[in-house]
Scaffold this motif. Structure first.
Motif, short mmCIF file in Angstrom:
data_model
loop_
_atom_site.label_atom_id
_atom_site.label_comp_id
_atom_site.label_asym_id
_atom_site.label_seq_id
_atom_site.Cartn_x
_atom_site.Cartn_y
_atom_site.Cartn_z
N PRO A 1 0.82 -1.22 0.00
CA PRO A 1 0.00 0.00 0.00
C PRO A 1 0.85 1.26 0.00
O PRO A 1 1.84 1.36 0.72
CB PRO A 1 -0.78 -0.13 1.31
N LEU A 2 0.45 2.24 -0.81
CA LEU A 2 1.10 3.55 -0.86
C LEU A 2 0.03 4.62 -0.74
O LEU A 2 -1.03 4.53 -1.36
CB LEU A 2 1.85 3.76 -2.18
N TYR B 1 -3.03 3.34 -2.96
CA TYR B 1 -2.68 2.59 -4.16
C TYR B 1 -2.02 1.28 -3.74
O TYR B 1 -1.10 1.28 -2.91
CB TYR B 1 -1.73 3.40 -5.04
N LEU B 2 -2.49 0.18 -4.29
CA LEU B 2 -1.97 -1.13 -3.93
C LEU B 2 -1.18 -1.71 -5.10
O LEU B 2 -1.72 -1.98 -6.17
CB LEU B 2 -3.12 -2.06 -3.57
N LEU B 3 0.12 -1.87 -4.87
CA LEU B 3 0.99 -2.49 -5.87
C LEU B 3 1.04 -3.99 -5.62
O LEU B 3 1.18 -4.43 -4.47
CB LEU B 3 2.41 -1.93 -5.78
N SER B 4 0.94 -4.77 -6.67
CA SER B 4 1.11 -6.22 -6.55
C SER B 4 2.54 -6.56 -6.93
O SER B 4 2.95 -6.41 -8.08
CB SER B 4 0.14 -6.95 -7.48
N CYS B 5 3.31 -6.97 -5.93
CA CYS B 5 4.74 -7.20 -6.11
C CYS B 5 5.05 -8.70 -6.15
O CYS B 5 4.74 -9.42 -5.20
CB CYS B 5 5.53 -6.52 -4.99
N ASN B 6 5.67 -9.13 -7.22
CA ASN B 6 6.13 -10.51 -7.36
C ASN B 6 7.66 -10.58 -7.49
O ASN B 6 8.19 -11.53 -8.03
CB ASN B 6 5.48 -11.17 -8.58
N LEU C 1 7.43 2.78 1.26
CA LEU C 1 7.65 2.96 2.70
C LEU C 1 7.36 1.68 3.47
O LEU C 1 8.10 1.33 4.39
CB LEU C 1 6.74 4.09 3.21
N ILE C 2 6.28 0.97 3.12
CA ILE C 2 5.90 -0.21 3.88
C ILE C 2 7.02 -1.25 3.89
O ILE C 2 7.23 -1.96 4.87
CB ILE C 2 4.59 -0.82 3.34
N CYS C 3 7.78 -1.32 2.79
CA CYS C 3 8.93 -2.23 2.72
C CYS C 3 10.07 -1.74 3.60
O CYS C 3 10.81 -2.54 4.20
CB CYS C 3 9.42 -2.36 1.28
N ARG C 4 10.22 -0.43 3.67
CA ARG C 4 11.33 0.16 4.40
C ARG C 4 11.20 0.02 5.91
O ARG C 4 12.20 0.01 6.63
CB ARG C 4 11.45 1.65 4.03
N ILE C 5 9.97 -0.05 6.40
CA ILE C 5 9.77 -0.11 7.85
C ILE C 5 9.42 -1.51 8.33
O ILE C 5 9.26 -1.74 9.54
CB ILE C 5 8.70 0.89 8.32
N TYR C 6 9.29 -2.48 7.40
CA TYR C 6 9.02 -3.85 7.80
C TYR C 6 10.10 -4.32 8.77
O TYR C 6 11.27 -3.99 8.56
CB TYR C 6 9.00 -4.77 6.56
N PRO C 7 9.75 -5.04 9.83
CA PRO C 7 8.53 -5.82 10.04
C PRO C 7 7.41 -5.13 10.82
O PRO C 7 6.46 -5.82 11.22
CB PRO C 7 9.05 -7.02 10.83
N TYR C 8 7.50 -3.83 11.04
CA TYR C 8 6.49 -3.17 11.88
C TYR C 8 5.90 -1.93 11.22
O TYR C 8 6.47 -1.39 10.27
CB TYR C 8 7.12 -2.73 13.21
#
Length: 244
Positions: free
Chosen positions: A49-50, A87-92, A105-112
């Motif tokens: 999600p972005l 916006y929802l990106l489908s990442c494979n 951003l969601i990837c950058r702050i994972y796992p929280y």
């Protein structure tokens, strides 16, 4: 006007310092490890999600070359006439995104993701991926090495590095809404995925797919009212100015 997130700065910030941590977990954060059990949801891709302003910046820098499917836009309307879009990106990509510096951003702050009050002050953390919500004892059993072995360090670093981002009331609002969303989902699911046998797991996943696709956990007046209340709380905390 309230402060707005500087997405160029955000995309140049290293929020979680764990070089090559993927080698210790098989790239868990970038793969759908329960996808083989899905009947309707994407078996391979992960959904990223972005926020609308983030997506605009993501596009302006060229995005990720090996994410080629157009994003799905979801717009949410509040009773006060305000609205916001995700916006929802489908990442494979499986962790091999090109260029890696363009990941959201969601990837950058994972796992929280941060659990914040109306002022944007972090008082807790929740898991950034929905399936990660359903471990009985995540600190001991989670597939992400950072959760099992470095959770306290990661949370300390995120508490500091996320401060500039949390000066934007829209970001605060969305994180607060996300917390309400995952709490509702956990309540409806009422179970732990890592305690189930194969038959129970199949039933659990089927229920999870139905919840996600139908939106049932969030389709009632109480949830809608809570989102309205969150907007008013954040607006008041940031000087009473509209931010959507």
């Amino acid at each position: 006007m309230p402060n707005k997130a500087n997405w160029q700065q955000i995309y140049s910030t290293e929020y979680v310092k764990a070089p090559e941590c993927w080698k210790t977990c098989g790239g868990y954060c970038c793969k759908n490890f329960y996808g083989e059990h899905f009947n309707i949801l994407d078996k391979n891709g992960v959904s990223l999600p972005l926020l609308e302003k983030e997506y605009e910046y993501y596009q302006s820098i060229g995005g990720i070359s090996n994410i080629t499917e157009p994003p799905k836009k979801r717009t949410f309307n509040l009773s006060n006439g305000k609205s916001f879009s995700i916006y929802l990106l489908s990442c494979n990509c499986g962790g091999v995104c090109e260029p890696h510096g363009h990941r959201p951003l969601i990837c950058r702050i994972y796992p929280y993701f941060p659990v914040v009050d109306a002022t944007g002050t972090i008082y807790d953390f929740e898991y950034a991926a929905l399936m990660d919500l359903f471990y009985r004892d995540p600190d001991a059993e989670h597939k992400c090495t950072l959760v099992r072995e470095q959770s306290e360090r990661i949370k300390r670093e995120l508490t500091i590095s996320l401060r500039p981002l949390l000066q934007d009331p829209e970001v605060v609002f969305v994180f607060r809404c996300l917390k309400e969303l995952v709490d509702r989902l956990k309540l409806k699911m009422n179970g732990y995925i890592n305690t189930l046998d194969e038959k129970q797991l199949k039933k659990f996943i089927s229920k999870y797919e139905w919840m996600i696709l139908s939106g049932k956990p969030w389709k009632d007046k109480a949830f809608a009212q809570r989102i309205d209340d969150i907007y008013d709380e954040v607006k008041a905390a940031f000087g009473g100015k509209d931010f959507l």
